[in-house]
Write a protein that holds these residues in place. Structure first.
Motif: not given
Lengths: 361, 260
Positions: B101-109
Protein backbone atom coordinates in the motif's frame (compact mmCIF):
# COMPACT_ATOMS: atom_id res chain seq x y z
CA UNK A 1 47.50 -4.06 -9.29
CA UNK A 2 46.94 -0.32 -8.94
CA UNK A 3 43.16 -0.83 -8.79
CA UNK A 4 43.60 -3.57 -6.17
CA UNK A 5 45.79 -1.23 -4.11
CA UNK A 6 43.20 1.54 -4.38
CA UNK A 7 40.46 -0.82 -3.22
CA UNK A 8 42.56 -1.91 -0.23
CA UNK A 9 43.36 1.72 0.61
CA UNK A 10 39.67 2.62 0.37
CA UNK A 11 38.72 -0.17 2.76
CA UNK A 12 41.50 0.87 5.13
CA UNK A 13 40.66 4.59 5.25
CA UNK A 14 36.88 4.44 4.92
CA UNK A 15 36.06 1.33 6.94
CA UNK A 16 38.90 0.20 9.20
CA UNK A 17 40.20 3.59 10.33
CA UNK A 18 36.76 5.02 11.23
CA UNK A 19 36.04 1.85 13.21
CA UNK A 20 39.32 2.03 15.14
CA UNK A 21 38.93 5.78 15.71
CA UNK A 22 35.42 5.19 17.06
CA UNK A 23 36.50 2.87 19.86
CA UNK A 24 37.84 5.68 22.08
CA UNK A 25 34.77 7.96 21.94
CA UNK A 26 32.52 4.91 22.28
CA UNK A 27 34.06 4.29 25.73
CA UNK A 28 31.89 7.14 26.96
CA UNK A 29 28.73 5.27 26.01
CA UNK A 30 27.31 2.40 28.04
CA UNK A 31 28.59 -1.00 27.02
CA UNK A 32 25.34 -2.42 25.70
CA UNK A 33 25.13 0.50 23.25
CA UNK A 34 28.66 -0.08 22.05
CA UNK A 35 27.82 -2.03 18.95
CA UNK A 36 29.93 -2.16 15.79
CA UNK A 37 27.51 0.32 14.23
CA UNK A 38 27.75 2.87 17.04
CA UNK A 39 31.54 2.60 17.11
CA UNK A 40 31.72 3.12 13.33
CA UNK A 41 29.44 6.18 13.49
CA UNK A 42 31.41 7.59 16.41
CA UNK A 43 34.58 7.03 14.40
CA UNK A 44 33.34 8.96 11.40
CA UNK A 45 32.16 11.69 13.75
CA UNK A 46 35.50 12.01 15.49
CA UNK A 47 37.41 11.92 12.18
CA UNK A 48 35.21 14.69 10.79
CA UNK A 49 35.46 16.73 13.99
CA UNK A 50 39.25 16.49 14.11
CA UNK A 51 39.49 17.36 10.45
CA UNK A 52 37.35 20.47 10.93
CA UNK A 53 39.41 21.60 13.93
CA UNK A 54 42.65 21.16 12.01
CA UNK A 55 41.70 22.12 8.46
CA UNK A 56 40.20 25.55 9.12
CA UNK A 57 43.36 27.03 10.73
CA UNK A 58 45.53 25.32 8.10
CA UNK A 59 43.47 26.84 5.28
CA UNK A 60 43.39 30.28 6.90
CA UNK A 61 47.18 30.13 7.26
CA UNK A 62 47.46 29.17 3.58
CA UNK A 63 49.22 25.88 4.28
CA UNK A 64 49.55 23.11 1.71
CA UNK A 65 47.33 20.06 1.54
CA UNK A 66 50.42 17.87 2.07
CA UNK A 67 51.03 19.49 5.45
CA UNK A 68 47.37 19.03 6.41
CA UNK A 69 47.46 15.38 5.27
CA UNK A 70 50.62 14.75 7.30
CA UNK A 71 49.31 16.31 10.51
CA UNK A 72 45.81 14.87 10.20
CA UNK A 73 47.05 11.37 9.35
CA UNK A 74 49.36 11.51 12.37
CA UNK A 75 46.52 12.44 14.70
CA UNK A 76 44.14 9.87 13.22
CA UNK A 77 46.76 7.13 13.44
CA UNK A 78 47.32 7.99 17.11
CA UNK A 79 43.58 7.83 17.84
CA UNK A 80 43.29 4.58 15.89
CA UNK A 81 46.24 2.96 17.68
CA UNK A 82 44.76 3.91 21.06
CA UNK A 83 41.45 2.50 19.86
CA UNK A 84 43.13 -0.71 18.80
CA UNK A 85 44.76 -1.05 22.23
CA UNK A 86 41.39 -0.51 23.94
CA UNK A 87 39.80 -3.04 21.61
CA UNK A 88 42.44 -5.70 22.29
CA UNK A 89 42.28 -5.12 26.04
CA UNK A 90 38.50 -5.27 25.89
CA UNK A 91 38.54 -8.50 23.90
CA UNK A 92 40.95 -10.08 26.36
CA UNK A 93 38.82 -8.92 29.27
CA UNK A 94 35.29 -9.52 28.04
CA UNK A 95 35.59 -11.45 24.80
CA UNK A 96 34.88 -10.24 21.26
CA UNK A 97 31.15 -10.89 21.38
CA UNK A 98 30.68 -8.98 24.63
CA UNK A 99 33.04 -6.17 23.57
CA UNK A 100 31.26 -5.45 20.30
CA UNK A 101 27.79 -6.75 21.09
CA UNK A 102 27.97 -9.02 18.06
CA UNK A 103 25.16 -11.18 19.41
CA UNK A 104 22.71 -8.30 19.07
CA UNK A 105 23.16 -8.36 15.28
CA UNK A 106 22.54 -12.11 15.15
CA UNK A 107 19.40 -11.81 17.28
CA UNK A 108 18.15 -8.89 15.19
CA UNK A 109 18.45 -10.80 11.94
CA UNK A 110 17.16 -14.07 13.38
CA UNK A 111 14.00 -12.39 14.67
CA UNK A 112 12.91 -11.11 11.28
CA UNK A 113 15.12 -12.49 8.51
CA UNK A 114 12.82 -11.92 5.49
CA UNK A 115 12.36 -8.21 6.24
CA UNK A 116 16.07 -7.67 6.90
CA UNK A 117 16.94 -9.49 3.68
CA UNK A 118 14.55 -7.18 1.82
CA UNK A 119 16.12 -4.14 3.48
CA UNK A 120 19.63 -5.37 2.69
CA UNK A 121 18.66 -5.93 -0.96
CA UNK A 122 17.23 -2.41 -1.21
CA UNK A 123 20.33 -0.94 0.43
CA UNK A 124 22.61 -2.86 -1.92
CA UNK A 125 20.50 -1.67 -4.86
CA UNK A 126 21.02 1.96 -3.84
CA UNK A 127 24.75 1.48 -3.33
CA UNK A 128 25.15 -0.19 -6.72
CA UNK A 129 23.10 2.53 -8.39
CA UNK A 130 25.35 5.17 -6.81
CA UNK A 131 28.31 3.56 -8.61
CA UNK A 132 26.80 2.74 -11.98
CA UNK A 133 24.54 5.76 -12.47
CA UNK A 134 25.63 9.35 -12.77
CA UNK A 135 23.70 12.38 -11.57
CA UNK A 136 25.83 15.32 -12.67
CA UNK A 137 25.41 18.49 -10.68
CA UNK A 138 26.68 21.95 -11.54
CA UNK A 139 27.64 22.71 -7.92
CA UNK A 140 30.46 20.19 -8.30
CA UNK A 141 32.15 22.73 -10.56
CA UNK A 142 33.04 24.45 -7.29
CA UNK A 143 33.24 21.82 -4.58
CA UNK A 144 34.75 18.88 -6.43
CA UNK A 145 37.11 21.07 -8.45
CA UNK A 146 38.42 22.61 -5.20
CA UNK A 147 39.23 19.05 -4.09
CA UNK A 148 40.97 18.31 -7.41
CA UNK A 149 42.98 21.56 -7.23
CA UNK A 150 43.96 20.85 -3.62
CA UNK A 151 45.13 17.32 -4.45
CA UNK A 152 46.96 18.17 -7.68
CA UNK A 153 48.30 21.64 -6.93
CA UNK A 154 48.72 21.19 -3.15
CA UNK A 155 46.88 24.44 -2.62
CA UNK A 156 43.72 24.92 -0.57
CA UNK A 157 41.09 27.45 -1.68
CA UNK A 158 43.67 29.79 -3.23
CA UNK A 159 42.52 29.31 -6.80
CA UNK A 160 39.27 30.17 -8.49
CA UNK A 161 37.86 26.74 -9.39
CA UNK A 162 36.06 28.14 -12.43
CA UNK A 163 39.06 29.70 -14.18
CA UNK A 164 42.04 28.73 -11.98
CA UNK A 165 43.17 32.29 -11.42
CA UNK A 166 44.24 33.40 -7.94
CA UNK A 167 41.56 34.73 -5.67
CA UNK A 168 40.97 35.73 -2.04
CA UNK A 169 39.88 33.18 0.52
CA UNK A 170 36.13 32.74 0.43
CA UNK A 171 35.15 32.44 4.12
CA UNK A 172 31.80 30.85 3.40
CA UNK A 173 33.52 27.77 1.97
CA UNK A 174 36.77 27.91 3.90
CA UNK A 175 34.94 27.48 7.22
CA UNK A 176 33.27 24.35 5.84
CA UNK A 177 36.26 22.69 4.11
CA UNK A 178 34.67 19.36 3.23
CA UNK A 179 36.25 19.59 -0.23
CA UNK A 180 39.62 19.32 1.51
CA UNK A 181 38.48 16.13 3.23
CA UNK A 182 37.61 14.72 -0.20
CA UNK A 183 41.10 15.78 -1.32
CA UNK A 184 42.59 14.09 1.75
CA UNK A 185 40.88 10.79 1.00
CA UNK A 186 41.80 11.07 -2.68
CA UNK A 187 45.44 11.58 -1.70
CA UNK A 188 45.67 8.71 0.79
CA UNK A 189 43.66 6.25 -1.31
CA UNK A 190 45.50 7.23 -4.50
CA UNK A 191 42.57 8.11 -6.76
CA UNK A 192 41.46 11.22 -8.61
CA UNK A 193 39.41 13.45 -6.30
CA UNK A 194 36.42 13.36 -8.66
CA UNK A 195 36.36 9.57 -8.53
CA UNK A 196 36.59 9.71 -4.72
CA UNK A 197 33.64 12.12 -4.57
CA UNK A 198 31.31 10.59 -7.15
CA UNK A 199 32.04 6.87 -7.00
CA UNK A 200 33.68 5.90 -3.70
CA UNK A 201 32.26 8.14 -0.97
CA UNK A 202 28.58 7.36 -1.72
CA UNK A 203 29.32 3.64 -1.14
CA UNK A 204 30.12 4.57 2.48
CA UNK A 205 27.78 7.51 3.04
CA UNK A 206 24.58 5.67 2.05
CA UNK A 207 25.03 2.86 4.63
CA UNK A 208 26.10 5.43 7.25
CA UNK A 209 22.81 7.27 6.78
CA UNK A 210 20.78 4.09 7.21
CA UNK A 211 22.86 3.15 10.25
CA UNK A 212 21.76 6.39 11.92
CA UNK A 213 18.12 5.69 11.04
CA UNK A 214 18.56 2.21 12.51
CA UNK A 215 19.80 3.75 15.77
CA UNK A 216 16.61 5.82 15.80
CA UNK A 217 14.56 2.71 15.07
CA UNK A 218 16.07 0.99 18.12
CA UNK A 219 15.07 3.95 20.29
CA UNK A 220 11.55 4.10 18.89
CA UNK A 221 10.98 0.34 19.16
CA UNK A 222 13.45 -0.91 21.83
CA UNK A 223 11.92 -4.36 22.34
CA UNK A 224 10.12 -4.88 19.03
CA UNK A 225 12.66 -6.14 16.49
CA UNK A 226 10.06 -6.66 13.75
CA UNK A 227 9.00 -3.04 13.99
CA UNK A 228 12.63 -1.98 13.62
CA UNK A 229 12.89 -3.75 10.26
CA UNK A 230 9.51 -2.39 9.14
CA UNK A 231 10.65 1.12 10.03
CA UNK A 232 13.84 0.73 8.01
CA UNK A 233 12.01 -0.51 4.93
CA UNK A 234 9.62 2.44 5.12
CA UNK A 235 12.60 4.81 5.39
CA UNK A 236 14.00 3.23 2.21
CA UNK A 237 10.65 3.70 0.47
CA UNK A 238 10.62 7.39 1.36
CA UNK A 239 14.18 7.81 0.12
CA UNK A 240 13.46 6.09 -3.19
CA UNK A 241 10.25 8.00 -3.91
CA UNK A 242 11.01 11.27 -2.13
CA UNK A 243 12.30 13.02 -5.24
CA UNK A 244 9.21 15.24 -5.25
CA UNK A 245 11.28 18.35 -5.88
CA UNK A 246 14.95 19.25 -6.42
CA UNK A 247 15.12 20.49 -2.82
CA UNK A 248 14.07 17.58 -0.59
CA UNK A 249 16.70 15.84 1.51
CA UNK A 250 15.66 12.60 -0.21
CA UNK A 251 16.65 14.06 -3.60
CA UNK A 252 20.00 15.16 -2.24
CA UNK A 253 20.57 11.79 -0.56
CA UNK A 254 20.70 9.68 -3.70
CA UNK A 255 21.58 12.20 -6.42
CA UNK A 256 24.09 14.46 -4.60
CA UNK A 257 25.33 12.07 -1.93
CA UNK A 258 28.94 13.30 -1.93
CA UNK A 259 28.09 16.99 -1.45
CA UNK A 260 28.46 18.64 1.94
CA UNK A 261 24.87 19.87 2.01
CA UNK A 262 23.58 16.34 1.41
CA UNK A 263 25.69 15.04 4.30
CA UNK A 264 24.23 17.82 6.45
CA UNK A 265 20.65 16.86 5.52
CA UNK A 266 21.08 13.08 5.60
CA UNK A 267 23.79 12.40 8.19
CA UNK A 268 24.24 15.35 10.55
CA UNK A 269 20.58 16.30 11.05
CA UNK A 270 19.34 12.70 11.58
CA UNK A 271 22.32 12.18 13.93
CA UNK A 272 21.14 15.15 16.01
CA UNK A 273 17.68 13.58 16.26
CA UNK A 274 19.25 10.28 17.31
CA UNK A 275 21.50 11.82 19.97
CA UNK A 276 18.85 14.19 21.35
CA UNK A 277 16.48 11.23 21.56
CA UNK A 278 19.11 9.28 23.55
CA UNK A 279 19.52 12.23 25.90
CA UNK A 280 15.79 12.66 26.27
CA UNK A 281 15.30 8.97 27.11
CA UNK A 282 17.86 9.24 29.88
CA UNK A 283 16.36 12.38 31.36
CA UNK A 284 12.68 11.45 31.29
CA UNK A 285 12.67 10.66 35.00
CA UNK A 286 13.54 12.98 37.83
CA UNK A 287 16.50 10.85 38.93
CA UNK A 288 19.14 10.37 36.28
CA UNK A 289 21.08 7.15 36.32
CA UNK A 290 24.64 7.11 34.95
CA UNK A 291 25.37 10.82 34.51
CA UNK A 292 28.75 9.93 32.98
CA UNK A 293 27.08 8.27 30.00
CA UNK A 294 24.90 11.31 29.53
CA UNK A 295 28.09 13.34 29.23
CA UNK A 296 29.19 10.88 26.53
CA UNK A 297 26.08 11.68 24.50
CA UNK A 298 26.66 15.42 24.81
CA UNK A 299 30.20 14.83 23.54
CA UNK A 300 28.67 12.97 20.56
CA UNK A 301 26.47 16.02 19.99
CA UNK A 302 29.55 18.25 20.03
CA UNK A 303 31.22 15.96 17.51
CA UNK A 304 28.10 16.07 15.31
CA UNK A 305 28.16 19.87 15.45
CA UNK A 306 31.74 19.85 14.20
CA UNK A 307 30.72 17.41 11.45
CA UNK A 308 27.89 19.76 10.48
CA UNK A 309 30.32 22.68 10.42
CA UNK A 310 32.73 20.73 8.23
CA UNK A 311 30.22 19.86 5.56
CA UNK A 312 28.21 23.06 5.25
CA UNK A 313 28.49 26.65 6.44
CA UNK A 314 24.70 26.67 6.71
CA UNK A 315 25.05 23.62 8.96
CA UNK A 316 26.25 25.98 11.69
CA UNK A 317 22.91 27.73 11.74
CA UNK A 318 20.57 24.83 10.99
CA UNK A 319 22.04 22.54 13.64
CA UNK A 320 22.00 25.38 16.17
CA UNK A 321 18.32 26.02 15.51
CA UNK A 322 17.44 22.33 15.71
CA UNK A 323 19.38 21.70 18.91
CA UNK A 324 18.14 24.92 20.48
CA UNK A 325 14.51 23.96 19.85
CA UNK A 326 14.91 20.35 20.99
CA UNK A 327 17.04 21.36 24.00
CA UNK A 328 14.39 23.87 25.10
CA UNK A 329 11.56 21.35 24.73
CA UNK A 330 13.49 18.68 26.62
CA UNK A 331 14.36 21.09 29.43
CA UNK A 332 10.68 21.91 29.86
CA UNK A 333 9.08 18.49 29.38
CA UNK A 334 11.72 16.45 31.20
CA UNK A 335 11.97 19.08 33.94
CA UNK A 336 15.79 19.25 33.88
CA UNK A 337 16.59 22.90 33.34
CA UNK A 338 20.29 22.22 32.65
CA UNK A 339 19.62 20.43 29.32
CA UNK A 340 19.31 23.67 27.34
CA UNK A 341 22.50 25.28 28.73
CA UNK A 342 24.39 22.02 28.11
CA UNK A 343 23.08 22.00 24.54
CA UNK A 344 24.27 25.59 24.12
CA UNK A 345 27.70 24.63 25.46
CA UNK A 346 28.16 21.92 22.83
CA UNK A 347 26.99 24.40 20.20
CA UNK A 348 29.99 26.58 21.03
CA UNK A 349 32.03 25.53 17.96
CA UNK A 350 29.08 26.50 15.74
CA UNK A 351 28.85 29.88 17.45
CA UNK A 352 32.59 30.51 17.08
CA UNK A 353 32.57 29.59 13.39
CA UNK A 354 29.47 31.73 12.83
CA UNK A 355 31.24 34.69 14.41
CA UNK A 356 34.32 34.08 12.27
CA UNK A 357 32.11 34.03 9.20
CA UNK A 358 30.14 37.10 10.24
CA UNK A 359 33.22 39.23 10.92
CA UNK A 360 35.19 38.07 7.87
CA UNK A 361 32.63 36.96 5.31
CA UNK B 1 3.96 35.28 4.10
CA UNK B 2 3.15 34.58 0.47
CA UNK B 3 6.85 34.24 -0.24
CA UNK B 4 7.17 31.62 2.52
CA UNK B 5 4.31 29.64 1.00
CA UNK B 6 5.86 29.98 -2.44
CA UNK B 7 9.11 28.51 -1.10
CA UNK B 8 7.15 25.80 0.70
CA UNK B 9 5.36 24.90 -2.50
CA UNK B 10 8.65 24.84 -4.40
CA UNK B 11 10.17 22.56 -1.75
CA UNK B 12 7.34 20.07 -1.48
CA UNK B 13 6.80 19.62 -5.22
CA UNK B 14 3.98 17.10 -5.52
CA UNK B 15 3.34 17.56 -1.81
CA UNK B 16 2.88 13.90 -0.95
CA UNK B 17 5.66 13.72 1.64
CA UNK B 18 4.41 16.71 3.60
CA UNK B 19 0.80 15.51 3.41
CA UNK B 20 1.87 12.14 4.79
CA UNK B 21 3.98 13.82 7.42
CA UNK B 22 1.27 16.19 8.66
CA UNK B 23 -1.06 13.20 8.80
CA UNK B 24 1.47 11.41 10.98
CA UNK B 25 1.60 14.45 13.28
CA UNK B 26 -2.16 14.19 13.77
CA UNK B 27 -1.90 10.46 14.50
CA UNK B 28 0.96 11.06 16.95
CA UNK B 29 -0.97 13.81 18.70
CA UNK B 30 -3.88 11.46 19.28
CA UNK B 31 -2.04 8.21 20.02
CA UNK B 32 1.57 8.70 21.04
CA UNK B 33 2.17 8.19 24.73
CA UNK B 34 5.96 7.97 24.91
CA UNK B 35 7.32 11.18 26.41
CA UNK B 36 10.54 11.39 24.41
CA UNK B 37 8.85 10.55 21.12
CA UNK B 38 6.31 13.29 21.69
CA UNK B 39 8.98 15.77 22.74
CA UNK B 40 11.43 15.17 19.90
CA UNK B 41 9.26 14.23 16.95
CA UNK B 42 5.88 15.75 17.67
CA UNK B 43 6.51 18.97 19.56
CA UNK B 44 9.89 19.47 17.88
CA UNK B 45 8.30 19.24 14.41
CA UNK B 46 5.43 21.55 15.34
CA UNK B 47 7.79 24.13 16.87
CA UNK B 48 10.07 24.14 13.83
CA UNK B 49 7.14 24.26 11.39
CA UNK B 50 5.71 27.28 13.20
CA UNK B 51 9.15 28.91 13.15
CA UNK B 52 9.51 28.36 9.42
CA UNK B 53 6.17 30.01 8.68
CA UNK B 54 6.79 32.86 11.15
CA UNK B 55 7.31 36.00 9.03
CA UNK B 56 9.75 37.78 11.44
CA UNK B 57 11.97 34.69 11.42
CA UNK B 58 11.88 34.62 7.61
CA UNK B 59 12.77 38.33 7.56
CA UNK B 60 15.77 37.78 9.86
CA UNK B 61 16.96 34.79 7.84
CA UNK B 62 16.60 36.65 4.55
CA UNK B 63 18.33 39.70 5.91
CA UNK B 64 21.23 38.14 7.83
CA UNK B 65 21.80 34.79 6.10
CA UNK B 66 20.71 34.80 2.46
CA UNK B 67 17.58 34.68 0.38
CA UNK B 68 18.46 31.59 -1.63
CA UNK B 69 18.57 28.89 1.04
CA UNK B 70 15.49 29.36 3.23
CA UNK B 71 14.00 26.16 1.82
CA UNK B 72 16.70 24.19 3.64
CA UNK B 73 14.89 24.93 6.90
CA UNK B 74 12.50 22.15 5.90
CA UNK B 75 15.37 19.71 6.28
CA UNK B 76 14.93 20.18 10.03
CA UNK B 77 11.52 18.54 9.91
CA UNK B 78 11.86 14.73 10.24
CA UNK B 79 9.37 13.84 7.53
CA UNK B 80 10.84 10.42 6.76
CA UNK B 81 11.24 9.43 10.41
CA UNK B 82 7.73 10.55 11.34
CA UNK B 83 6.11 8.80 8.41
CA UNK B 84 8.09 5.59 8.94
CA UNK B 85 7.30 5.58 12.68
CA UNK B 86 3.55 6.02 12.35
CA UNK B 87 3.43 3.78 9.29
CA UNK B 88 5.16 1.03 11.28
CA UNK B 89 2.67 1.36 14.12
CA UNK B 90 -0.34 1.27 11.82
CA UNK B 91 0.66 -1.59 9.56
CA UNK B 92 2.25 -4.02 11.98
CA UNK B 93 -0.64 -6.47 11.86
CA UNK B 94 -0.67 -6.52 8.05
CA UNK B 95 2.93 -5.77 7.29
CA UNK B 96 3.48 -7.05 3.79
CA UNK B 97 0.19 -5.70 2.43
CA UNK B 98 1.03 -2.49 4.24
CA UNK B 99 4.34 -2.28 2.35
CA UNK B 100 2.47 -2.71 -0.94
CA UNK B 101 0.00 0.00 0.00
CA UNK B 102 2.81 2.39 0.91
CA UNK B 103 4.61 1.69 -2.37
CA UNK B 104 1.40 2.36 -4.33
CA UNK B 105 0.81 5.65 -2.48
CA UNK B 106 4.39 6.77 -3.01
CA UNK B 107 4.39 5.71 -6.66
CA UNK B 108 1.23 7.70 -7.28
CA UNK B 109 2.22 10.81 -5.35
CA UNK B 110 5.99 10.59 -5.12
CA UNK B 111 8.73 10.54 -7.70
CA UNK B 112 11.13 7.64 -8.31
CA UNK B 113 14.55 9.12 -7.65
CA UNK B 114 16.17 7.39 -10.63
CA UNK B 115 13.49 8.46 -13.12
CA UNK B 116 15.49 11.47 -14.27
CA UNK B 117 12.34 13.58 -14.48
CA UNK B 118 13.67 16.27 -12.15
CA UNK B 119 17.38 15.69 -12.24
CA UNK B 120 19.47 14.10 -14.97
CA UNK B 121 20.18 10.46 -14.24
CA UNK B 122 22.06 8.29 -16.73
CA UNK B 123 24.36 5.30 -16.80
CA UNK B 124 27.92 6.25 -15.90
CA UNK B 125 30.43 5.50 -18.63
CA UNK B 126 33.50 6.26 -16.53
CA UNK B 127 34.52 6.19 -12.85
CA UNK B 128 34.53 10.01 -12.73
CA UNK B 129 30.77 9.92 -13.46
CA UNK B 130 31.23 12.77 -15.93
CA UNK B 131 29.78 13.08 -19.44
CA UNK B 132 31.90 10.88 -21.69
CA UNK B 133 32.22 13.68 -24.28
CA UNK B 134 34.09 15.78 -21.70
CA UNK B 135 36.48 12.94 -20.86
CA UNK B 136 37.11 12.10 -24.54
CA UNK B 137 37.52 15.74 -25.56
CA UNK B 138 39.98 16.59 -22.81
CA UNK B 139 41.95 13.35 -23.33
CA UNK B 140 42.18 14.11 -27.06
CA UNK B 141 43.34 17.69 -26.44
CA UNK B 142 45.86 16.46 -23.89
CA UNK B 143 47.41 14.19 -26.55
CA UNK B 144 47.13 16.74 -29.34
CA UNK B 145 48.55 19.71 -27.41
CA UNK B 146 52.32 19.78 -26.84
CA UNK B 147 52.08 22.50 -24.21
CA UNK B 148 51.37 21.36 -20.61
CA UNK B 149 48.22 23.48 -20.56
CA UNK B 150 45.20 23.39 -22.83
CA UNK B 151 43.61 26.71 -23.72
CA UNK B 152 40.05 25.99 -24.76
CA UNK B 153 36.55 27.45 -24.68
CA UNK B 154 33.70 25.01 -24.19
CA UNK B 155 30.04 24.96 -25.02
CA UNK B 156 28.24 26.13 -21.83
CA UNK B 157 26.58 22.84 -20.85
CA UNK B 158 30.01 21.18 -20.58
CA UNK B 159 31.48 23.90 -18.34
CA UNK B 160 30.67 22.33 -14.94
CA UNK B 161 32.52 19.13 -15.83
CA UNK B 162 35.77 20.11 -17.54
CA UNK B 163 37.82 21.04 -14.50
CA UNK B 164 36.39 18.16 -12.49
CA UNK B 165 38.37 16.00 -14.92
CA UNK B 166 41.44 18.06 -15.70
CA UNK B 167 42.43 21.31 -14.00
CA UNK B 168 45.11 21.99 -16.61
CA UNK B 169 42.45 23.10 -19.06
CA UNK B 170 42.47 26.89 -19.04
CA UNK B 171 39.13 28.37 -19.99
CA UNK B 172 38.43 32.04 -20.77
CA UNK B 173 35.17 31.76 -18.80
CA UNK B 174 33.96 29.32 -16.20
CA UNK B 175 30.79 27.76 -14.92
CA UNK B 176 30.07 30.90 -12.88
CA UNK B 177 28.98 32.54 -16.14
CA UNK B 178 25.95 30.24 -16.12
CA UNK B 179 24.70 31.81 -12.89
CA UNK B 180 21.99 34.34 -13.83
CA UNK B 181 23.20 36.49 -10.91
CA UNK B 182 26.77 36.62 -12.26
CA UNK B 183 28.27 40.08 -11.73
CA UNK B 184 29.70 40.33 -15.22
CA UNK B 185 28.82 38.34 -18.29
CA UNK B 186 31.62 37.27 -20.59
CA UNK B 187 31.00 38.19 -24.21
CA UNK B 188 32.92 35.10 -25.24
CA UNK B 189 30.54 32.99 -23.16
CA UNK B 190 27.50 34.69 -24.69
CA UNK B 191 28.80 33.99 -28.20
CA UNK B 192 29.35 30.31 -27.38
CA UNK B 193 25.93 30.08 -25.70
CA UNK B 194 24.09 31.61 -28.68
CA UNK B 195 21.82 29.42 -30.75
CA UNK B 196 23.78 30.36 -33.86
CA UNK B 197 27.56 30.43 -33.75
CA UNK B 198 29.43 33.32 -35.34
CA UNK B 199 33.03 32.28 -35.97
CA UNK B 200 34.11 35.73 -37.09
CA UNK B 201 33.29 37.11 -33.65
CA UNK B 202 34.69 34.01 -31.95
CA UNK B 203 38.00 34.49 -33.77
CA UNK B 204 38.48 37.90 -32.14
CA UNK B 205 37.99 36.42 -28.69
CA UNK B 206 40.35 33.52 -29.37
CA UNK B 207 43.04 36.04 -30.23
CA UNK B 208 42.48 38.37 -27.29
CA UNK B 209 41.59 35.77 -24.61
CA UNK B 210 44.30 33.20 -25.20
CA UNK B 211 42.13 30.43 -26.55
CA UNK B 212 43.35 27.90 -29.09
CA UNK B 213 40.51 25.39 -29.14
CA UNK B 214 36.76 25.72 -29.39
CA UNK B 215 34.53 22.84 -28.32
CA UNK B 216 31.17 23.57 -29.93
CA UNK B 217 27.79 21.93 -30.08
CA UNK B 218 27.59 20.61 -33.64
CA UNK B 219 23.80 20.63 -33.63
CA UNK B 220 23.81 24.43 -33.61
CA UNK B 221 23.58 26.51 -36.78
CA UNK B 222 26.66 28.39 -37.98
CA UNK B 223 26.25 32.03 -39.09
CA UNK B 224 29.71 31.92 -40.63
CA UNK B 225 31.86 29.01 -41.75
CA UNK B 226 34.65 28.12 -39.30
CA UNK B 227 37.16 27.40 -42.09
CA UNK B 228 36.78 31.00 -43.35
CA UNK B 229 38.09 32.26 -39.98
CA UNK B 230 41.09 29.96 -39.45
CA UNK B 231 39.25 27.28 -37.48
CA UNK B 232 40.19 23.73 -38.43
CA UNK B 233 38.03 20.87 -37.21
CA UNK B 234 40.31 18.31 -35.59
CA UNK B 235 37.95 15.90 -33.84
CA UNK B 236 34.37 15.08 -32.97
CA UNK B 237 32.91 13.37 -29.90
CA UNK B 238 29.18 12.84 -29.70
CA UNK B 239 27.45 16.15 -30.31
CA UNK B 240 30.65 18.16 -29.94
CA UNK B 241 33.23 19.22 -32.51
CA UNK B 242 36.69 20.48 -31.61
CA UNK B 243 38.18 23.31 -33.63
CA UNK B 244 41.82 24.36 -33.57
CA UNK B 245 42.34 28.08 -34.19
CA UNK B 246 45.23 28.19 -36.67
CA UNK B 247 45.34 31.97 -37.06
CA UNK B 248 48.26 32.17 -34.62
CA UNK B 249 51.58 30.31 -34.57
CA UNK B 250 50.96 28.65 -31.21
CA UNK B 251 54.30 26.85 -31.09
CA UNK B 252 56.26 30.09 -31.44
CA UNK B 253 53.85 31.87 -29.17
CA UNK B 254 54.20 29.37 -26.30
CA UNK B 255 57.97 29.24 -26.81
CA UNK B 256 58.12 32.98 -26.33
CA UNK B 257 55.88 32.78 -23.25
CA UNK B 258 57.90 29.97 -21.69
CA UNK B 259 61.19 31.79 -22.32
CA UNK B 260 60.01 34.97 -20.63
Amino acid sequence: MELFQQILNSIFWLVIMPFLCGILPAQMIERKQKTVGTIYLAGWGIMAALFQLLAVPFVLHKETLTKLVTWYSGIIYAVAVLGLIFLLVGILRWGLDEMLNLRSWYLMIKEDAPAWILFAALLLFQVIMSVIMMTPDADDAYYVVQAVIADQMDSMYKFNPYTKGFWNLDYRHVLAPFSMMIAFFARVVGVHATIMAHTILPVVLIPITYLIYYKIAILLFPEEKKKQSTFMILIVAVQLFGNTSLYTNETFFLTRTWQGKSILANVAIPAVFWIMFEISRRTEKKEIARVSQLVGWFVMLLVTNLLGSLVSSLGLLLLSILEGVLGLLMSIRNRHWWILPMTLVVMLPNIIYMMLYYFNG
Amino acid sequence: MSEIFRLYSQYTGTGILMVLFFTTLVVMTLNEKNQSTRTIFLYGSIFISVLIFFPPFYYLYNHYVDSYTYWRMWWLIPTGIGFAYVGTQLMQKHRWSGFLLVIVILMLGGEWVYSGSLKEVSVATNFYQLPQEVVDTVDFLDEYEDNPFIYAAFSPELLPYVKQYNIDVHMPYGRDMMDPNAMQQSEFFLLMAADTLDFSALEQHCLTELTRYLVVDNTKAFATEPEDYNFEKIASFGNYDIYDYTGRDWVAWFERINNQ
